[in-house]
Design a protein around this motif. Sequence first.
Motif, short mmCIF file in Angstrom:
data_model
loop_
_atom_site.label_atom_id
_atom_site.label_comp_id
_atom_site.label_asym_id
_atom_site.label_seq_id
_atom_site.Cartn_x
_atom_site.Cartn_y
_atom_site.Cartn_z
N ASN A 1 39.53 -13.35 24.67
CA ASN A 1 39.46 -12.45 25.82
C ASN A 1 38.28 -11.49 25.76
N HIS A 2 37.93 -11.11 24.55
CA HIS A 2 36.93 -10.05 24.44
C HIS A 2 35.52 -10.54 24.17
N VAL A 3 35.44 -11.67 23.44
CA VAL A 3 34.09 -12.17 23.20
C VAL A 3 33.86 -13.35 24.14
N THR A 4 33.60 -13.00 25.38
CA THR A 4 33.58 -14.04 26.40
C THR A 4 32.41 -15.00 26.23
N ALA A 5 31.36 -14.56 25.62
CA ALA A 5 30.20 -15.44 25.43
C ALA A 5 30.62 -16.68 24.66
N VAL A 6 31.40 -16.46 23.59
CA VAL A 6 31.83 -17.57 22.75
C VAL A 6 32.78 -18.47 23.54
N THR A 7 33.72 -17.81 24.25
CA THR A 7 34.69 -18.57 25.02
C THR A 7 34.01 -19.42 26.08
N ASN A 8 33.04 -18.80 26.71
CA ASN A 8 32.32 -19.55 27.74
C ASN A 8 31.61 -20.74 27.15
N PHE A 9 30.99 -20.50 25.98
CA PHE A 9 30.27 -21.57 25.32
C PHE A 9 31.21 -22.73 25.00
N ILE A 10 32.38 -22.36 24.45
CA ILE A 10 33.35 -23.40 24.08
C ILE A 10 33.87 -24.12 25.31
N ASN A 11 34.13 -23.34 26.34
CA ASN A 11 34.66 -23.94 27.57
C ASN A 11 33.68 -24.91 28.22
N ASN A 12 32.40 -24.64 27.99
CA ASN A 12 31.40 -25.50 28.61
C ASN A 12 31.17 -26.79 27.86
N LEU A 13 31.70 -26.87 26.63
CA LEU A 13 31.50 -28.09 25.86
C LEU A 13 32.39 -29.19 26.39
N SER A 14 31.90 -30.44 26.28
CA SER A 14 32.73 -31.58 26.66
C SER A 14 33.80 -31.75 25.59
N VAL A 15 34.89 -32.42 25.91
CA VAL A 15 35.99 -32.56 24.96
C VAL A 15 35.56 -33.27 23.67
N PRO A 16 34.90 -34.43 23.76
CA PRO A 16 34.47 -35.07 22.51
C PRO A 16 33.55 -34.16 21.69
N ALA A 17 32.66 -33.47 22.36
CA ALA A 17 31.74 -32.58 21.64
C ALA A 17 32.52 -31.47 20.95
N LEU A 18 33.55 -31.00 21.63
CA LEU A 18 34.35 -29.92 21.07
C LEU A 18 35.02 -30.37 19.77
N TYR A 19 35.65 -31.57 19.82
CA TYR A 19 36.36 -32.03 18.63
C TYR A 19 35.42 -32.42 17.50
N SER A 20 34.37 -33.16 17.83
CA SER A 20 33.47 -33.53 16.75
C SER A 20 32.78 -32.29 16.20
N GLY A 21 32.50 -31.34 17.13
CA GLY A 21 31.90 -30.09 16.67
C GLY A 21 32.82 -29.36 15.71
N SER A 22 34.10 -29.27 16.05
CA SER A 22 34.99 -28.50 15.18
C SER A 22 35.19 -29.21 13.84
N VAL A 23 35.20 -30.56 13.87
CA VAL A 23 35.29 -31.27 12.59
C VAL A 23 34.05 -30.98 11.75
N LEU A 24 32.89 -31.00 12.39
CA LEU A 24 31.65 -30.72 11.65
C LEU A 24 31.66 -29.31 11.06
N VAL A 25 32.07 -28.34 11.93
CA VAL A 25 32.10 -26.95 11.45
C VAL A 25 33.07 -26.82 10.28
N SER A 26 34.25 -27.47 10.40
CA SER A 26 35.21 -27.33 9.31
C SER A 26 34.72 -28.04 8.04
N MET A 27 33.98 -29.14 8.21
CA MET A 27 33.42 -29.77 7.03
C MET A 27 32.38 -28.87 6.37
N PHE A 28 31.65 -28.17 7.19
CA PHE A 28 30.67 -27.24 6.65
C PHE A 28 31.39 -26.13 5.86
N ILE A 29 32.47 -25.62 6.43
CA ILE A 29 33.24 -24.59 5.73
C ILE A 29 33.77 -25.14 4.40
#
Lengths: 123, 203, 288
Positions: free
Chosen positions: B158-186
């Motif tokens: 709700n408060h960091v809308t820039a991030v939310t907007n960015f995520i909302n604009n991603l396509s679904v496959p990009a979102l999931y592969s992106g989150s897998v990549l980010v979590s692998m990086f972590i």
Amino acid sequence: MQIIISNSSKEPIYEQITNQIKSSILAGDLCKGTALPSIRKLAKELQVSVITTKRAYEELEKEGFIYSIVGKGSFIAEQNLEMMREKKLKVIEEQLMAAITNSREMDLPFEELQQLLNILYEE
Amino acid sequence: MLNLIRRDYILLKWQILIFIPFVLFFIFFGDHLDPAFIFLIASFYISFSTYTYDEKAETNRLLNSLPYTRKEIIASRYLGGMVHMIVAIAFTSALLFIFNKPYTVTDIAISSALFLVFASLFFPLFYVIKKGFFTPVVIISFLVISFIGPPIASFFANHVTAVTNFINNLSVPALYSGSVLVSMFIYAVSWGISVIIYERKAF
Amino acid sequence: MENVVELKGVTKNFKGFSVENMNLEVKQGYITGFIGENGAGKSTTLKMIMNLLRPDAGEVNIFGMDYKQHEKEIKQRIGFVYDSNVFFEGLNVKDIKRIVAPAYKQWDDALFYRYVEQFELPLNKAIKTFSKGMQMKVSLAIALSHHAEFIIMDEPTAGLDPIFRRELLHLLQEIMEDGQRTIFFSTHITTDLDRIADYIALIQKGNLLFNHSIHEIEENYTLVKGSLDLLDRDTEQAFVHVHRTSTGFEALAKNVQNVEHTFGNDVVMERASLEDIMYYFKGGMQHA
């Protein structure tokens, strides 16, 4: 080869080993060329440390009773029995001399000393 | 190093028999549960069983006396974690399939990402926390994260809308592969931290 | 003579305890006994030799190599036996073997099963049901089955009954027979060492007091007993520590010749056991 180790003896263990091997040689039980067990084997058999048997063999070698060939082991050396006998006699002479000196110090007559020797020898 | 991963399965041979009813339990009694959650629980099962086992036995003394380096021991943990995850997902998918429960690849992606993130938090902890405290700490923090995680996430949403907007604009496959990549990086960062911690430890 | 272990200036500090500047060599082909009372630093030293603990300063070399570069090579050649069971308690001997064996390039399954038979170890029972002696035998069978050149043991005889202690000592001598192996073991039961150890290292409060062959110990250290009037500031210099009673004194001397020279036949001299030596060194430290 029989060796008996006493733990309570004042004589160090390596000396017990050398002395007993020497007497076996003198008694003719161990003849020239007989192979001795390896240092480690003997240590295991006697349940003493390796360094002890190693030292015993070193002493025997120094005194010419045995010789070692690298990779083959240790063997009884040729003994000059006559010379060894003479050496032993000399030791006995010295020890008797010490007994005589002691006797003279306390004016012990020769007969009594002789008697003492007789008794001890019979034992 | 493969030996070390294989070790987990020798260690757990009985627990793996419990694994199947464990997963079945969630399948049948957790109708309201998201399949992703079942995947996640199953993934954790093997990794955490070995960890709790290692905590009991003086395993670190043993492993470090064997011809392994400390780096290898940690590597076996992290690679093992992924292997266990894949095994668990395979098993669970098979069970879900057999019992005709629906699930999607998205569920697997979400649970993998979540597993990697949670594992990234807990694996290093294992080397920091004193003997006997690991299991309670994990359970408590798991609960805490489950409770305060969603409110915090929605707060940020709700408060960091820039991030939310960015995520909302991603396509679904990009979102999931992106989150897998980010979590692998972590996960990789966590691996590095564990190595640093483990290298300094005494056993 | 080659050294299997070389510690150079090794220092490790803990709260309230430290190992200071230790220099220790373990000679190849021999049994070295590592003695000292509980808490003297034996385990700390062993852990540093095994790289379970890293020294704050100094060098640890095993087989002439350091752990930074050669950890795996070194550990391939070490067999270890610890004072407590480090193997997975719930597993049986067979499973433990399945976990440990692949770690070693030189693992010898036939040899392992020979030891299992010799030690009469049940293969299919969880080792948490084993007695302390049996658990030790498991460690030993594993330590011996990968042709390790260096066997390191932490208090292997603690908690064992006297009969098994003897069997163990005999077994150790057996594995020493080929001359390739080196054994380093810590203990506070010194009678174990009196016969089979070649070298004795004594540690006290984190300091290595000596590392001598048993001959050097036998030839140098002696127990001296005599009447109190023989003691004065000068003559006492000959002793590590003097224990006085109303009937006389008993002391440990470091140099037999010195004592003979100073006291001649006025005192009784006896062979000092390792226990005597440990005891007097401890007394000496307290008075220093």
